[in-house]
Write an enzyme that holds these catalytic residues in place. Structure first.
Site, PDB file in Angstrom:
ATOM      1  N   ARG A   1     -33.568  18.904 -55.790  1.00  0.00           N
ATOM      2  CA  ARG A   1     -33.974  19.963 -54.863  1.00  0.00           C
ATOM      3  C   ARG A   1     -34.713  21.010 -55.688  1.00  0.00           C
ATOM      4  O   ARG A   1     -34.735  20.957 -56.918  1.00  0.00           O
ATOM      5  CB  ARG A   1     -32.813  20.546 -54.038  1.00  0.00           C
ATOM      6  CG  ARG A   1     -31.464  20.629 -54.638  1.00  0.00           C
ATOM      7  CD  ARG A   1     -31.318  21.537 -55.823  1.00  0.00           C
ATOM      8  NE  ARG A   1     -31.823  22.869 -55.575  1.00  0.00           N
ATOM      9  CZ  ARG A   1     -32.258  23.691 -56.498  1.00  0.00           C
ATOM     10  NH1 ARG A   1     -32.258  23.347 -57.780  1.00  0.00           N
ATOM     11  NH2 ARG A   1     -32.712  24.886 -56.202  1.00  0.00           N
TER      12      ARG A   1
ATOM     13  N   ALA B   1     -38.430  23.534 -55.249  1.00  0.00           N
ATOM     14  CA  ALA B   1     -39.804  23.218 -54.854  1.00  0.00           C
ATOM     15  C   ALA B   1     -40.557  22.341 -55.859  1.00  0.00           C
ATOM     16  O   ALA B   1     -41.126  21.299 -55.504  1.00  0.00           O
ATOM     17  CB  ALA B   1     -40.554  24.525 -54.630  1.00  0.00           C
TER      18      ALA B   1
ATOM     19  N   ASP C   1     -40.610  28.576 -52.187  1.00  0.00           N
ATOM     20  CA  ASP C   1     -40.900  27.210 -51.750  1.00  0.00           C
ATOM     21  C   ASP C   1     -42.290  27.101 -51.136  1.00  0.00           C
ATOM     22  O   ASP C   1     -42.832  26.013 -51.030  1.00  0.00           O
ATOM     23  CB  ASP C   1     -39.841  26.773 -50.745  1.00  0.00           C
ATOM     24  CG  ASP C   1     -38.465  26.825 -51.390  1.00  0.00           C
ATOM     25  OD1 ASP C   1     -38.056  25.827 -51.977  1.00  0.00           O
ATOM     26  OD2 ASP C   1     -37.828  27.898 -51.356  1.00  0.00           O
TER      27      ASP C   1
ATOM     28  N   ASN D   1     -38.674  31.575 -49.070  1.00  0.00           N
ATOM     29  CA  ASN D   1     -37.710  31.218 -50.125  1.00  0.00           C
ATOM     30  C   ASN D   1     -36.345  31.057 -49.481  1.00  0.00           C
ATOM     31  O   ASN D   1     -36.171  31.290 -48.277  1.00  0.00           O
ATOM     32  CB  ASN D   1     -37.696  32.287 -51.232  1.00  0.00           C
ATOM     33  CG  ASN D   1     -36.994  31.785 -52.482  1.00  0.00           C
ATOM     34  OD1 ASN D   1     -37.211  30.655 -52.913  1.00  0.00           O
ATOM     35  ND2 ASN D   1     -36.134  32.595 -53.064  1.00  0.00           N
ATOM     36  N   LYS D   2     -35.383  30.657 -50.290  1.00  0.00           N
ATOM     37  CA  LYS D   2     -34.035  30.365 -49.803  1.00  0.00           C
ATOM     38  C   LYS D   2     -33.500  31.485 -48.915  1.00  0.00           C
ATOM     39  O   LYS D   2     -33.696  32.663 -49.215  1.00  0.00           O
ATOM     40  CB  LYS D   2     -33.126  30.145 -51.020  1.00  0.00           C
ATOM     41  CG  LYS D   2     -31.698  29.796 -50.715  1.00  0.00           C
ATOM     42  CD  LYS D   2     -31.545  28.628 -49.777  1.00  0.00           C
ATOM     43  CE  LYS D   2     -32.207  27.357 -50.263  1.00  0.00           C
ATOM     44  NZ  LYS D   2     -32.255  26.290 -49.233  1.00  0.00           N
TER      45      LYS D   2
HETATM   46  O1  MRU Z   1     -32.816  24.080 -50.657  1.00  0.00           O
HETATM   47  P1  MRU Z   1     -33.287  24.091 -52.067  1.00  0.00           P
HETATM   48  O2  MRU Z   1     -32.209  24.224 -53.084  1.00  0.00           O
HETATM   49  O3  MRU Z   1     -34.255  22.983 -52.387  1.00  0.00           O
HETATM   50  O4  MRU Z   1     -34.094  25.429 -52.058  1.00  0.00           O
HETATM   51  C1  MRU Z   1     -35.167  25.629 -52.815  1.00  0.00           C
HETATM   52  C2  MRU Z   1     -34.805  26.608 -53.811  1.00  0.00           C
HETATM   53  O5  MRU Z   1     -34.252  26.236 -54.799  1.00  0.00           O
HETATM   54  C3  MRU Z   1     -35.047  28.024 -53.636  1.00  0.00           C
HETATM   55  O6  MRU Z   1     -35.530  28.405 -52.436  1.00  0.00           O
HETATM   56  C4  MRU Z   1     -35.774  28.543 -54.828  1.00  0.00           C
HETATM   57  O7  MRU Z   1     -35.561  29.891 -54.902  1.00  0.00           O
HETATM   58  C5  MRU Z   1     -37.231  28.244 -54.815  1.00  0.00           C
HETATM   59  S1  MRU Z   1     -37.582  26.661 -55.316  1.00  0.00           S
HETATM   60  C6  MRU Z   1     -38.136  26.932 -56.849  1.00  0.00           C
END
Ligand code: MRU
Length: 374
Positions: A57, A59, A246, A257-258
């Protein structure tokens, strides 16, 4: 980055490709921090499933995985009919694209691979070009993250307290990471600082992955409940926020983002704390015109209603080392349902700067980085 396996530090990448076995090698992130294991996906469908199930997981990591998955799928094709090969490639592309919707890196990565394949005149040539292009994407990801580190490191001064959300560390990329890159670079330059990791419910990537990375690197840190950041900011205990993304819209400067990132950006703005987003160019979407158009993944309510952890059991065969098993425990009221949007969108006015491999820019200035023809 180095991982200590059986007492010895060894360098690993989050995503690798074994051309001989036509397999993608992934660190099984769902077992971390309790067990470090690499798994191999042997078909592009398995690779897509590993993305959906979040074995891999983040990006950049899913970008590189999709690029390798496309090359892997290309090499699954038997025969030399180019028209049939193109149909097969289109199906592989769709399968990998649908694995997770929000991050744009898989799309950008696979488009790079497709572009490179066009130079091949035969199926075999295109298959070889696909592998080379996927490897280049992964190698560039590593270089870009290092460059982000060099540009971002001056932001981190001695004794600073930095908040980060989720995991935009090396596990979320091929190596080094984005939000963590300035931290690792500042550490290499000899500075000491402290990091607060938001636990990042519901999947707890901050508590499990970022905290694990920082402890492997010997960086001082605390995990905090997602709700604690406002209190710490109010008390003057956070000096800087750095997160990953992302998908960043090149036209507007909006940042997906998350889930929970937007809340932290609002809080940082209220407390006049600089809020930075660190990204490689593969995270930029040059097409969408509004953050409202970003496909936000809605994940299973089970993630909100409970939590996963690991239990250790003695092995049945009487061996000394214990075996770990991943288990789910229900936390919420049994008859309740849940909403689980995986990401949110932060508007540009809440963002101090975007740390890119080319330097730090304001969100509205991202347009300057637009490659010709995109
Ligand atoms: O759901 P995930 O763990 O794949 O989420 C993505 C992320 O890890 C975050 O949103 C992160 O801050 C950006 S990805 C580098």
């Amino acid at each position: 980055m180095n991982v200590i396996v059986r007492g010895r530090a060894r360098p690993f990448r989050t995503v690798e490709f074994d051309a001989r076995k036509n397999a993608v090698l992934l660190i099984e992130q769902r077992l971390l921090p309790h067990r470090f294991e690499q798994v191999a996906t042997r078909t592009h469908r398995d690779t897509a499933r590993a993305i959906t199930d979040m074995i891999v997981r983040g990006a950049g990591a899913i970008g590189a995985t999709a690029a390798y998955g496309l090359a892997q799928g290309a090499r699954e094709f038997r025969g030399n009919n180019l028209d049939r090969f193109q149909l097969h490639i289109a199906a592989v592309y769709e399968t990998l694209k649908e694995a997770r919707p929000t991050a744009v890196d898989p799309i950008n990565a696979m488009n790079d691979v497709l572009r490179a394949m066009r130079a091949g005149k035969t199926v075999r040539e295109q298959q070889d070009l696909a592998v080379t292009a996927a490897r280049s994407f992964a190698d560039e990801d590593v270089e870009h993250c290092r460059a982000i580190g060099l540009h971002g490191a001056p932001l981190i001064t001695e004794g600073m307290r930095v908040l980060t959300h989720c995991n935009a560390g090396w596990l979320a990329f091929v190596d080094t990471g984005t939000a963590t890159a300035p931290l690792y670079a500042a550490q290499a330059q000899g500075r000491s600082f402290h990091v607060f990791c938001d636990e990042t419910r519901p999947r707890c990537q901050g508590a499990s992955l970022t905290a694990w990375e920082l402890s492997q690197q010997g960086i001082s840190h605390d995990i905090i409940a997602d709700n604690a950041a406002g209190f710490l900011m109010q008390r003057g205990e956070i000096d800087l926020v750095i997160v990953g993304s992302d998908r960043v819209l090149g036209r507007t400067g909006e940042v997906a983002n998350k889930i929970g990132t937007y809340t932290k950006a609002v809080l940082a703005h209220r407390h006049k704390i600089p809020f930075y987003v660190a990204i490689p160019e593969s995270t930029i979407d040059w097409n969408l015109k509004s953050g409202r158009d970003i496909p936000i993944e809605e994940r299973s309510g089970d993630e909100v209603l409970g939590a996963w952890g690991v239990v250790e059991r003695q092995r049945a065969n009487g061996k000394r080392e214990k075996e770990t098993e991943r288990v789910y425990v229900r936390i919420a009221n049994p008859t309740s349902t849940a909403r689980n949007p995986g990401f949110d969108v932060t508007p540009p006015e809440l963002i101090t700067g975007i740390i890119t491999p080319q330097g730090i820019v304001r969100p509205k200035e991202l347009r300057r980085l637009r490659p010709i023809g995109s």
